[in-house]
Scaffold this motif. Sequence first.
Motif, PDB file in Angstrom:
ATOM      1  N   GLN A 156      36.519  36.945  32.229  1.00 30.71           N
ATOM      2  CA  GLN A 156      36.633  35.575  32.732  1.00 30.71           C
ATOM      3  C   GLN A 156      37.142  35.548  34.172  1.00 30.71           C
ATOM      4  O   GLN A 156      36.685  34.740  34.988  1.00 30.71           O
ATOM      5  CB  GLN A 156      37.573  34.757  31.841  1.00 30.71           C
ATOM      6  CG  GLN A 156      37.027  34.461  30.449  1.00 30.71           C
ATOM      7  CD  GLN A 156      37.296  35.574  29.446  1.00 30.71           C
ATOM      8  OE1 GLN A 156      37.748  36.672  29.806  1.00 30.71           O
ATOM      9  NE2 GLN A 156      37.042  35.309  28.177  1.00 30.71           N
ATOM     10  N   ARG A 180      34.388  36.711  36.337  1.00 30.46           N
ATOM     11  CA  ARG A 180      33.389  35.642  36.472  1.00 30.46           C
ATOM     12  C   ARG A 180      33.850  34.588  37.481  1.00 30.46           C
ATOM     13  O   ARG A 180      33.040  34.061  38.258  1.00 30.46           O
ATOM     14  CB  ARG A 180      33.139  35.003  35.105  1.00 30.46           C
ATOM     15  CG  ARG A 180      31.967  34.028  35.087  1.00 30.46           C
ATOM     16  CD  ARG A 180      31.694  33.545  33.680  1.00 30.46           C
ATOM     17  NE  ARG A 180      32.846  32.845  33.125  1.00 30.46           N
ATOM     18  CZ  ARG A 180      33.014  32.564  31.825  1.00 30.46           C
ATOM     19  NH1 ARG A 180      32.102  32.946  30.944  1.00 30.46           N
ATOM     20  NH2 ARG A 180      34.087  31.921  31.406  1.00 30.46           N
ATOM     21  N   ASN A 181      35.136  34.291  37.504  1.00 32.32           N
ATOM     22  CA  ASN A 181      35.621  33.347  38.517  1.00 32.32           C
ATOM     23  C   ASN A 181      35.424  33.891  39.931  1.00 32.32           C
ATOM     24  O   ASN A 181      35.110  33.138  40.850  1.00 32.32           O
ATOM     25  CB  ASN A 181      37.099  33.013  38.264  1.00 32.32           C
ATOM     26  CG  ASN A 181      37.254  31.927  37.214  1.00 32.32           C
ATOM     27  OD1 ASN A 181      36.330  31.145  36.994  1.00 32.32           O
ATOM     28  ND2 ASN A 181      38.411  31.886  36.567  1.00 32.32           N
TER      29      ASN A 181
END
Length: 388
Positions: free
Chosen positions: A270, A273-274
């Motif tokens: 995550q 992905r940011n």
Amino acid sequence: MKIVNILESTRPIQSNIRNAYIDFSKMTLSLVAVVTDVIRDGRPVIGYGFNSNGRYGQGALMRERFIPRVLEADPASLRDETGDNLDPHGIWACMMSNEKPGGHGERSVAVGTIDMAVWDAVAKIEGKPLFQLLAERYGNGQANPRVFVYAAGGYYHPGKGLDGLRQEMEGYLARGYSVVKMKIGGAPLAEDCARIEAVLKMLAPGQQLAVDANGRFDLPTALDYGRALSQYPLFWYEEAGDPLDYELQARLGEAYAGPLATGENLFSMQDARNLIRHGGMRPDRDWLQFDCALSYGLVEYLRTLDMLKDHGWSPSRCIPHGGHQMSLAIAAGLGLGGNESYPDLFQPYGGFPDGVKVDNGHVHLPPLPGIGFEGKADLIAEMHTLAR
Ligand SMILES: O=C([O-])CC(=O)C(=O)O
Ligand SMILES: [Mg+2]
């Protein structure tokens, strides 16, 4: 078959070096052994793992949460569909039961270290190199054991001076590396430029320098450095600002045309992905340094590679941080762009199996079962003090 024990121990990797953010005078790591009841060559198969430099040992978390969860689980829930080997995904899910989402740095190193040992055991039970197993299960079937590696160092060091820096870099180039890396951001800009120029003057055609600020800069300083660095033909400009400041990274990418690198301090799919969503990273030139040994292991790294694919990124843009053989195996099995190495630091954990030479910036991995730790005498001796 089943896991019969998981052992861990905190080991020193201290040295008197300094980057722009920390010194390594008290640096440690966790060494882990996953002991199975599978017998090969008359001995139990044991998988080994350790975390990368920079985040210290993780024994308390392992002892209190992750090891008991695995040892208390129904062994059938940790086996793969053949029943003859472990399932790293099942073990990962077991370790992460009763864990809320987010806050990844709190536990991602502990989980990633155990995960490394699990994959080592799985490949040893299959009797093949991890890189081959990965190519077969998750890649195109064909591993490429020739992997690009670069030499990381160039730390600040009491009394080192330009001569010391040159001597260090000369040692890396003489050993066959074509890309060397040095620290910046721990001295004023003019002094860092003098250090950079001293190294650039030593390089032959085909050789390059990367620089690493270890997240030290605010946006104005990152941009000031960017303006100064753009006069040099750098391999990359690494971790200019705080690892979670995606806005800074994006603004820097608009101003700085050369390759940027970051990601070693992002500890989950995550978070990665940011960076891809919001950090302005450019898939045609920038580099991603997520390190599975700090970020929930290979089970999570596979998710990160899937995420990258969905966003139009090739695995060949990944050159992980950490200098360990686990990322070498992933690079050879799944087509990463290469791996970091620390030729003179963090021993015996970093580096290659004995006898592996760097040739024109590449190593050729021997076909050792597992991750390949048994091929490095000083490392496996250390591991055997934990379990054998
Ligand atoms: O100095 C460190 O913490 C290690 C580092 O950033 C790197 O290897 O890129
Ligand atoms: Mg770095």
